[in-house]
Scaffold this motif. Structure first.
Motif, short mmCIF file in Angstrom:
data_model
loop_
_atom_site.label_atom_id
_atom_site.label_comp_id
_atom_site.label_asym_id
_atom_site.label_seq_id
_atom_site.Cartn_x
_atom_site.Cartn_y
_atom_site.Cartn_z
N VAL A 13 0.79 -1.12 0.02
CA VAL A 13 0.07 -0.10 0.04
C VAL A 13 0.79 1.29 -0.08
CG1 VAL A 13 -1.69 1.41 1.39
CG2 VAL A 13 -2.00 -1.10 1.00
N ALA A 14 1.93 1.18 0.83
CA ALA A 14 2.73 2.54 0.76
C ALA A 14 3.56 2.62 -0.61
CB ALA A 14 3.76 2.38 2.26
N GLY A 15 3.93 1.40 -1.11
CA GLY A 15 4.54 1.81 -2.54
C GLY A 15 3.43 2.29 -3.43
N LEU A 16 2.29 1.66 -3.45
CA LEU A 16 1.46 2.16 -4.39
C LEU A 16 1.10 3.55 -4.19
CD1 LEU A 16 -0.89 -0.87 -4.76
CD2 LEU A 16 0.74 -0.19 -6.52
N TYR A 17 0.89 3.97 -2.92
CA TYR A 17 0.61 5.43 -2.67
C TYR A 17 1.83 6.17 -3.15
CZ TYR A 17 -0.30 9.60 -0.08
OH TYR A 17 -0.63 11.04 0.13
N VAL A 19 3.68 5.79 -5.77
CA VAL A 19 3.65 6.04 -6.98
C VAL A 19 2.51 6.78 -7.56
CG1 VAL A 19 2.72 4.63 -9.35
CG2 VAL A 19 4.54 3.61 -7.44
N TYR A 20 1.38 6.82 -6.74
CA TYR A 20 0.35 7.54 -6.94
C TYR A 20 0.65 9.22 -6.77
CZ TYR A 20 -4.24 9.84 -6.11
OH TYR A 20 -5.27 10.92 -6.07
N THR A 21 1.19 9.34 -5.79
CA THR A 21 1.71 10.77 -5.40
C THR A 21 2.73 11.22 -6.33
OG1 THR A 21 1.41 10.27 -2.90
CG2 THR A 21 2.82 12.18 -3.36
N GLY A 22 3.61 10.49 -6.85
CA GLY A 22 4.50 10.93 -7.71
C GLY A 22 3.99 11.11 -9.08
N ILE A 23 2.88 10.43 -9.49
CA ILE A 23 2.12 10.74 -11.02
C ILE A 23 1.39 11.99 -10.56
CG2 ILE A 23 0.20 10.01 -12.09
CD1 ILE A 23 1.43 7.00 -11.70
N ILE A 42 12.28 15.62 -10.56
CA ILE A 42 13.06 14.58 -10.18
C ILE A 42 12.70 13.89 -8.95
CG2 ILE A 42 15.39 14.21 -9.16
CD1 ILE A 42 16.68 16.41 -11.08
N ILE A 43 12.26 14.69 -7.88
CA ILE A 43 11.59 14.14 -6.80
C ILE A 43 10.43 13.22 -6.99
CG2 ILE A 43 10.36 14.97 -4.63
CD1 ILE A 43 12.18 17.51 -4.53
N VAL A 50 10.52 4.58 -6.19
CA VAL A 50 10.90 3.90 -4.92
C VAL A 50 9.46 3.30 -4.77
CG1 VAL A 50 11.00 4.43 -2.35
CG2 VAL A 50 12.46 5.48 -4.02
N GLY A 51 8.39 4.05 -4.84
CA GLY A 51 7.31 3.37 -4.89
C GLY A 51 6.94 1.99 -5.69
N ALA A 52 7.40 2.00 -6.90
CA ALA A 52 7.46 0.81 -7.90
C ALA A 52 8.27 -0.39 -6.97
CB ALA A 52 7.81 1.30 -9.05
N VAL A 53 9.46 0.00 -6.59
CA VAL A 53 10.23 -1.09 -6.05
C VAL A 53 9.57 -1.71 -4.85
CG1 VAL A 53 12.59 -1.18 -4.89
CG2 VAL A 53 12.34 -0.10 -7.05
N PHE A 54 9.03 -0.84 -3.93
CA PHE A 54 8.37 -1.32 -2.75
C PHE A 54 7.18 -2.13 -3.23
CE2 PHE A 54 8.91 1.13 1.32
CZ PHE A 54 10.28 1.36 1.41
N ALA A 55 6.38 -1.73 -4.18
CA ALA A 55 5.21 -2.53 -4.65
C ALA A 55 5.66 -3.96 -5.25
CB ALA A 55 4.46 -2.06 -5.77
N ILE A 56 6.65 -3.93 -6.11
CA ILE A 56 7.22 -5.27 -6.69
C ILE A 56 7.74 -6.17 -5.69
CG2 ILE A 56 8.97 -5.94 -8.09
CD1 ILE A 56 8.52 -3.49 -9.93
#
Length: 113
Positions: A13-17, A19-23, A42-43, A50-56
């Motif tokens: 959930v943290a990883g997906l969040y 990713v969502y925040t970055g998008i 860049i941020i 980082v979110g994608a790595v957590f989710a994967i």
């Protein structure tokens, strides 16, 4: 204390969040075009990565955990079957021993006659 399954779900959930925040951050940057757009981009990309790595990794851990649970259930079933088999074998062996004792006592009485 959290168990392993809950920890994995929380990381997912943290990883997906992230990713969502970055998008959403990139979408906001495209609409506003602020002066520090490069740094913010860049941020946002770091958030997405980082979110994608957590989710994967969370998904991989979840699949591994399911594999461990499945093999654990199989080993439990095997242990139950193994524990039942010797008990049955012991009962048969005891019955055989009882019969041989009776046969022995019969044989000794026959010899005495």
């Amino acid at each position: 204390m959290m168990n392993e399954k809950s920890r994995i779900v929380l990381r997912l959930v943290a990883g997906l969040y992230l990713v969502y925040t970055g998008i959403k951050l990139i979408q906001g940057l495209m609409a506003d075009k602020p002066a520090n757009m490069v740094i913010m981009s860049i941020i946002a990309v770091v958030f997405i990565i980082v979110g994608a790595v957590f989710a994967i990794f969370s998904i991989k851990d979840m699949r591994g955990l399911k594999g461990i649970e499945a093999s654990g259930e199989q080993s439990d079933e095997e242990e139950i079957q193994e524990s039942e088999e010797p008990e049955d074998g012991l009962e048969i062996a005891e019955d055989d021993n009882n019969e041989t004792d009776e046969e022995r006592s019969t044989e000794t009485t026959d010899e005495d006659k």
